[in-house]
Scaffold this motif. Sequence first.
Motif, PDB file in Angstrom:
ATOM      1  N   GLN A  43       0.836  -1.200   0.000  1.00  0.00           N
ATOM      2  CA  GLN A  43       0.000   0.000   0.000  1.00  0.00           C
ATOM      3  C   GLN A  43       0.872   1.250   0.000  1.00  0.00           C
ATOM      4  OE1 GLN A  43      -3.122   0.306  -0.498  1.00  0.00           O
ATOM      5  NE2 GLN A  43      -3.460   2.424   0.051  1.00  0.00           N
ATOM      6  N   LEU A  44       1.937   1.231   0.771  1.00  0.00           N
ATOM      7  CA  LEU A  44       2.858   2.360   0.838  1.00  0.00           C
ATOM      8  C   LEU A  44       3.489   2.623  -0.531  1.00  0.00           C
ATOM      9  CD1 LEU A  44       3.854   4.314   2.990  1.00  0.00           C
ATOM     10  CD2 LEU A  44       5.703   2.744   3.475  1.00  0.00           C
ATOM     11  N   ARG A  45       3.918   1.561  -1.221  1.00  0.00           N
ATOM     12  CA  ARG A  45       4.487   1.724  -2.567  1.00  0.00           C
ATOM     13  C   ARG A  45       3.463   2.280  -3.543  1.00  0.00           C
ATOM     14  NH1 ARG A  45       7.272  -3.325  -1.658  1.00  0.00           N
ATOM     15  NH2 ARG A  45       5.627  -4.368  -2.818  1.00  0.00           N
ATOM     16  N   ARG A  46       2.225   1.806  -3.444  1.00  0.00           N
ATOM     17  CA  ARG A  46       1.165   2.299  -4.333  1.00  0.00           C
ATOM     18  C   ARG A  46       0.909   3.787  -4.109  1.00  0.00           C
ATOM     19  NH1 ARG A  46      -2.913  -2.759  -3.526  1.00  0.00           N
ATOM     20  NH2 ARG A  46      -1.936  -4.132  -5.053  1.00  0.00           N
ATOM     21  N   LEU A  47       0.856   4.186  -2.848  1.00  0.00           N
ATOM     22  CA  LEU A  47       0.627   5.599  -2.538  1.00  0.00           C
ATOM     23  C   LEU A  47       1.776   6.468  -3.051  1.00  0.00           C
ATOM     24  CD1 LEU A  47      -0.818   5.405   1.090  1.00  0.00           C
ATOM     25  CD2 LEU A  47      -2.063   5.889  -1.036  1.00  0.00           C
ATOM     26  N   LYS A  48       3.002   5.982  -2.889  1.00  0.00           N
ATOM     27  CA  LYS A  48       4.163   6.741  -3.371  1.00  0.00           C
ATOM     28  C   LYS A  48       4.152   6.855  -4.900  1.00  0.00           C
ATOM     29  CE  LYS A  48       7.303   5.987   0.488  1.00  0.00           C
ATOM     30  NZ  LYS A  48       8.599   5.442   0.936  1.00  0.00           N
ATOM     31  N   LYS A  49       3.744   5.797  -5.574  1.00  0.00           N
ATOM     32  CA  LYS A  49       3.657   5.839  -7.040  1.00  0.00           C
ATOM     33  C   LYS A  49       2.577   6.827  -7.477  1.00  0.00           C
ATOM     34  CE  LYS A  49       3.129   2.998 -11.182  1.00  0.00           C
ATOM     35  NZ  LYS A  49       2.828   4.142 -11.947  1.00  0.00           N
ATOM     36  N   MET A  50       1.437   6.797  -6.783  1.00  0.00           N
ATOM     37  CA  MET A  50       0.367   7.745  -7.094  1.00  0.00           C
ATOM     38  C   MET A  50       0.850   9.180  -6.898  1.00  0.00           C
ATOM     39  SD  MET A  50      -2.954   5.857  -5.391  1.00  0.00           S
ATOM     40  CE  MET A  50      -3.878   7.374  -5.328  1.00  0.00           C
ATOM     41  N   LYS A  51       1.608   9.402  -5.822  1.00  0.00           N
ATOM     42  CA  LYS A  51       2.131  10.733  -5.530  1.00  0.00           C
ATOM     43  C   LYS A  51       3.075  11.200  -6.645  1.00  0.00           C
ATOM     44  CE  LYS A  51       4.701  13.269  -2.069  1.00  0.00           C
ATOM     45  NZ  LYS A  51       5.581  13.174  -0.937  1.00  0.00           N
ATOM     46  N   LEU A  52       3.929  10.296  -7.121  1.00  0.00           N
ATOM     47  CA  LEU A  52       4.841  10.646  -8.216  1.00  0.00           C
ATOM     48  C   LEU A  52       4.079  10.938  -9.513  1.00  0.00           C
ATOM     49  CD1 LEU A  52       7.808   8.176  -7.706  1.00  0.00           C
ATOM     50  CD2 LEU A  52       7.839  10.655  -7.459  1.00  0.00           C
ATOM     51  N   ASP A  53       3.045  10.162  -9.788  1.00  0.00           N
ATOM     52  CA  ASP A  53       2.231  10.397 -10.985  1.00  0.00           C
ATOM     53  C   ASP A  53       1.564  11.772 -10.922  1.00  0.00           C
ATOM     54  OD1 ASP A  53       2.897   7.920 -12.043  1.00  0.00           O
ATOM     55  OD2 ASP A  53       1.056   6.950 -11.363  1.00  0.00           O
ATOM     56  N   ILE A  54       1.050  12.115  -9.752  1.00  0.00           N
ATOM     57  CA  ILE A  54       0.408  13.417  -9.586  1.00  0.00           C
ATOM     58  C   ILE A  54       1.432  14.534  -9.735  1.00  0.00           C
ATOM     59  CG2 ILE A  54      -0.723  14.922  -7.890  1.00  0.00           C
ATOM     60  CD1 ILE A  54      -2.277  12.432  -6.953  1.00  0.00           C
ATOM     61  N   LYS A  55       2.629  14.325  -9.202  1.00  0.00           N
ATOM     62  CA  LYS A  55       3.691  15.332  -9.333  1.00  0.00           C
ATOM     63  C   LYS A  55       4.021  15.574 -10.808  1.00  0.00           C
ATOM     64  CE  LYS A  55       8.348  16.482  -7.871  1.00  0.00           C
ATOM     65  NZ  LYS A  55       9.536  16.044  -7.151  1.00  0.00           N
ATOM     66  N   ASP A  56       4.081  14.498 -11.587  1.00  0.00           N
ATOM     67  CA  ASP A  56       4.336  14.635 -13.026  1.00  0.00           C
ATOM     68  C   ASP A  56       3.228  15.437 -13.706  1.00  0.00           C
ATOM     69  OD1 ASP A  56       6.694  13.187 -12.814  1.00  0.00           O
ATOM     70  OD2 ASP A  56       5.784  11.305 -13.505  1.00  0.00           O
ATOM     71  N   LYS A  57       1.981  15.163 -13.336  1.00  0.00           N
ATOM     72  CA  LYS A  57       0.856  15.903 -13.913  1.00  0.00           C
ATOM     73  C   LYS A  57       0.931  17.380 -13.541  1.00  0.00           C
ATOM     74  CE  LYS A  57      -2.299  11.969 -13.935  1.00  0.00           C
ATOM     75  NZ  LYS A  57      -3.518  11.377 -13.326  1.00  0.00           N
ATOM     76  N   ILE A  58       1.300  17.652 -12.296  1.00  0.00           N
ATOM     77  CA  ILE A  58       1.444  19.038 -11.842  1.00  0.00           C
ATOM     78  C   ILE A  58       2.497  19.753 -12.677  1.00  0.00           C
ATOM     79  CG2 ILE A  58       2.309  20.463  -9.932  1.00  0.00           C
ATOM     80  CD1 ILE A  58       0.910  18.471  -8.016  1.00  0.00           C
ATOM     81  N   GLN A  59       3.613  19.100 -12.892  1.00  0.00           N
ATOM     82  CA  GLN A  59       4.697  19.713 -13.662  1.00  0.00           C
ATOM     83  C   GLN A  59       4.280  19.966 -15.112  1.00  0.00           C
ATOM     84  OE1 GLN A  59       7.908  16.962 -12.838  1.00  0.00           O
ATOM     85  NE2 GLN A  59       8.662  18.233 -11.171  1.00  0.00           N
ATOM     86  N   ARG A  60       3.516  19.030 -15.702  1.00  0.00           N
ATOM     87  CA  ARG A  60       3.053  19.228 -17.081  1.00  0.00           C
ATOM     88  C   ARG A  60       2.123  20.433 -17.177  1.00  0.00           C
ATOM     89  NH1 ARG A  60       3.025  13.465 -17.510  1.00  0.00           N
ATOM     90  NH2 ARG A  60       0.881  13.408 -16.793  1.00  0.00           N
ATOM     91  N   ILE A  61       1.212  20.549 -16.221  1.00  0.00           N
ATOM     92  CA  ILE A  61       0.273  21.672 -16.246  1.00  0.00           C
ATOM     93  C   ILE A  61       1.012  22.985 -16.017  1.00  0.00           C
ATOM     94  CG2 ILE A  61      -1.667  22.759 -15.038  1.00  0.00           C
ATOM     95  CD1 ILE A  61      -2.798  19.928 -14.622  1.00  0.00           C
ATOM     96  N   GLU A  62       1.948  23.000 -15.070  1.00  0.00           N
ATOM     97  CA  GLU A  62       2.713  24.223 -14.823  1.00  0.00           C
ATOM     98  C   GLU A  62       3.489  24.644 -16.070  1.00  0.00           C
ATOM     99  OE1 GLU A  62       4.960  23.124 -11.335  1.00  0.00           O
ATOM    100  OE2 GLU A  62       3.464  24.031 -10.001  1.00  0.00           O
ATOM    101  N   THR A  63       4.018  23.683 -16.798  1.00  0.00           N
ATOM    102  CA  THR A  63       4.727  23.979 -18.039  1.00  0.00           C
ATOM    103  C   THR A  63       3.782  24.593 -19.079  1.00  0.00           C
ATOM    104  OG1 THR A  63       6.323  22.208 -17.643  1.00  0.00           O
ATOM    105  CG2 THR A  63       6.089  22.977 -19.914  1.00  0.00           C
ATOM    106  N   MET A  64       2.572  24.049 -19.148  1.00  0.00           N
ATOM    107  CA  MET A  64       1.585  24.570 -20.099  1.00  0.00           C
ATOM    108  C   MET A  64       1.167  26.002 -19.735  1.00  0.00           C
ATOM    109  SD  MET A  64      -0.825  21.205 -20.553  1.00  0.00           S
ATOM    110  CE  MET A  64      -1.987  21.994 -21.658  1.00  0.00           C
TER     111      MET A  64
END
Length: 71
Positions: A43-64
């Motif tokens: 569960q901890l690994r899944r949450l960390k992966k979700m957090k990284l995915d969200i961080k990537d999305k945040i960075q893409r939107i900020e770039t846009m």
Amino acid sequence: MPKLDVIQEVQLRTQLQNLIHQHRDLDTAILSLEQAGTGDQLQLRRLKKMKLDIKDKIQRIETMLLPDIIA
């Protein structure tokens, strides 16, 4: 990158705020699991992966949202 219209920019900013909130919530959940010491490692690994995915999305939107700057 094509210029965003006002509606697109508002939508992206709203989505960005939602993602930032989700990222913060996941950070809190991960910290709680780690401090409890009884957290399920899978569960901890899944949450960390979700957090990284969200961080990537945040960075893409900020770039846009950043204006194109010619250096």
